[in-house]
Design a protein around this motif. Structure first.
Motif, short mmCIF file in Angstrom:
data_model
loop_
_atom_site.label_atom_id
_atom_site.label_comp_id
_atom_site.label_asym_id
_atom_site.label_seq_id
_atom_site.Cartn_x
_atom_site.Cartn_y
_atom_site.Cartn_z
N THR A 169 40.52 33.52 32.07
CA THR A 169 41.52 32.47 32.30
C THR A 169 41.11 31.17 31.62
OG1 THR A 169 42.05 33.53 34.40
CG2 THR A 169 42.86 31.29 34.10
N GLU B 287 46.48 37.51 34.24
CA GLU B 287 46.52 38.68 35.15
C GLU B 287 47.42 39.76 34.57
OE1 GLU B 287 44.39 38.66 37.39
OE2 GLU B 287 44.02 36.53 37.74
N ASP C 87 39.43 48.61 36.20
CA ASP C 87 39.41 48.29 37.63
C ASP C 87 37.99 48.47 38.18
OD1 ASP C 87 39.00 51.00 37.88
OD2 ASP C 87 40.90 51.45 38.84
N ARG D 153 33.38 46.34 43.46
CA ARG D 153 34.09 45.94 44.69
C ARG D 153 33.10 46.03 45.85
NH1 ARG D 153 39.74 48.73 45.91
NH2 ARG D 153 40.47 47.28 44.32
N LYS E 59 43.85 50.74 44.09
CA LYS E 59 43.57 50.13 42.77
C LYS E 59 43.80 48.62 42.84
CE LYS E 59 44.44 50.96 37.89
NZ LYS E 59 43.54 51.98 37.37
N LEU F 233 43.95 45.25 44.65
CA LEU F 233 43.48 44.57 45.86
C LEU F 233 43.10 43.15 45.45
CD1 LEU F 233 42.61 44.77 48.88
CD2 LEU F 233 40.34 45.37 48.04
N TYR G 104 34.62 40.88 45.25
CA TYR G 104 34.18 41.45 43.97
C TYR G 104 32.98 40.69 43.42
CZ TYR G 104 38.85 43.60 43.84
OH TYR G 104 39.97 44.32 44.12
C1 LIG Z 1 38.46 44.86 39.77
C2 LIG Z 1 39.79 44.76 40.44
C3 LIG Z 1 40.39 43.52 40.58
N1 LIG Z 1 41.59 43.42 41.18
C4 LIG Z 1 42.21 42.09 41.37
C5 LIG Z 1 41.31 41.07 42.00
C6 LIG Z 1 41.84 39.76 41.47
O1 LIG Z 1 42.91 39.35 42.33
C7 LIG Z 1 42.38 40.14 40.09
C8 LIG Z 1 41.46 39.77 38.95
O2 LIG Z 1 41.30 38.39 38.85
P1 LIG Z 1 40.40 37.63 37.72
O3 LIG Z 1 41.29 36.49 37.28
O4 LIG Z 1 40.11 38.58 36.61
O5 LIG Z 1 39.18 37.14 38.39
O6 LIG Z 1 42.57 41.55 40.10
C9 LIG Z 1 42.26 44.56 41.64
O7 LIG Z 1 43.38 44.47 42.16
N2 LIG Z 1 41.66 45.78 41.49
C10 LIG Z 1 40.45 45.93 40.91
O8 LIG Z 1 39.96 47.09 40.80
#
Ligand SMILES: Cc1cn([C@H]2C[C@H](O)[C@@H](COP(=O)(O)O)O2)c(=O)[nH]c1=O
Ligand SMILES: Nc1ncnc2c1ncn2[C@@H]1O[C@H](COP(=O)(O)OP(=O)(O)O)[C@@H](O)[C@H]1O
Length: 237
Positions: free
Chosen positions: A43, A114, A144, A182, A189, A191, A198
């Motif tokens: 970001t 995002e 993820d 996580r 997936k 969250l 994290y």
């Molecule tokens: C790894 C991972 C992340 N997320 C979500 C968590 C955060 O809300 C965003 C990533 O935000 P950033 O700007 O990159 O710090 O994604 C998820 O939903 N699932 C995952 O496996």
């Protein structure tokens, strides 16, 4: 069977799109992709790019997914608090309509944060850059917490001008971190969360990470159990 070279030549008519000064008016958009684990500065890099385009007099607009409202609804916010106003949308296809056709035509640069949450990322970027001539700067997670591809971020690599993979600092050893671990037991997936859920890690600590997180949890739980069993000393006896 044999073909002569001349029988394979297909006539193509290229439209005359030059203006009075001989410059061509074909749209010349660009696509730049920034990805990596959480806390890598995606970001931050996106805001830096969009801000510098704005200083050059280009008309910029920022979009983020409305799935992620951690820090603000109507602003893109970095983990260290830098903000930029944005459109929070459920999908990218609704952007032109909501923003308005006139306003859209005046925009030069579109930032997308995002990006892993937008299923229609590929089509949007293709149209915006190839047809509408926009510069699109995309930031998102490539993988993820299980290191599976996340959304369509990796799908736009073949249509991108530039691709940048950023790294964070491993929270367990300080080396370069490529992955996101996580810390909770949830399995879905998507969250939404930050440092509470994290942490960025290097390869070694990604592999050992689940074990470490489990061990830390056990220690914390046993501390809590002990403090519940041993009554606190009264301050005044
Ligand atoms: C790894 C991972 C992340 N997320 C979500 C968590 C955060 O809300 C965003 C990533 O935000 P950033 O700007 O990159 O710090 O994604 C998820 O939903 N699932 C995952 O496996
Ligand atoms: N482990 C870490 N490694 C690198 N930066 C971190 C870490 N933890 C917190 N940060 C902070 O996060 C900032 C990057 O935030 P941001 O640009 O929002 O990252 P991203 O969009 O990739 O999640 C860094 O400038 C730093 O202040």
């Amino acid at each position: 069977m044999s073909f002569s070279t001349s029988s394979l030549i297909i006539p193509v008519t290229v439209p005359n799109v030059t203006d009075q000064r001989g410059h061509n008016n074909l749209p010349c958009g660009e696509i730049h992709v920034i990805f990596g684990p959480m806390f890598a500065g995606k970001t931050t890099a996106l805001l830096r790019r969009v801000n510098s385009e704005s200083k050059l007099g280009r008309n910029v607009v920022m979009i983020k997914s409305n799935t992620d409202t951690r820090y603000a609804v109507d602003a893109v916010v970095t983990h260290d608090g830098t903000k930029f106003p944005c459109w929070s949308l459920p999908d990218l296809s609704s952007f032109k309509h909501r923003f308005g056709q006139d306003a859209y035509e005046k925009v030069d640069v579109i930032g997308i944060d995002e990006a892993q949450f937008f299923d229609d990322l590929y089509d949007f970027c293709c149209n915006a850059a190839d047809i509408d001539g926009k510069t699109v700067v995309v930031a998102g997670l490539d993988g993820d917490y299980l290191r599976r591809k996340f959304g369509s971020v990796l799908d736009i690599i073949p249509i991108a001008d530039t691709v940048t993979k950023l790294t964070a600092r491993c929270e367990l050893c300080g080396k370069r971190a490529f992955f996101t671990l996580r810390k909770t037991d949830e399995m879905q997936k998507e969250l939404i969360g930050g440092a509470n859920m994290y942490m960025p890690v290097c390869r070694q600590h990604y592999v050992n990470g689940k074990f470490i997180v489990g061990a830390v949890k056990k220690v914390l739980e046993s501390h809590q159990l002990q403090s519940e069993l041993v009554p606190e000393k009264p301050l005044v006896s």
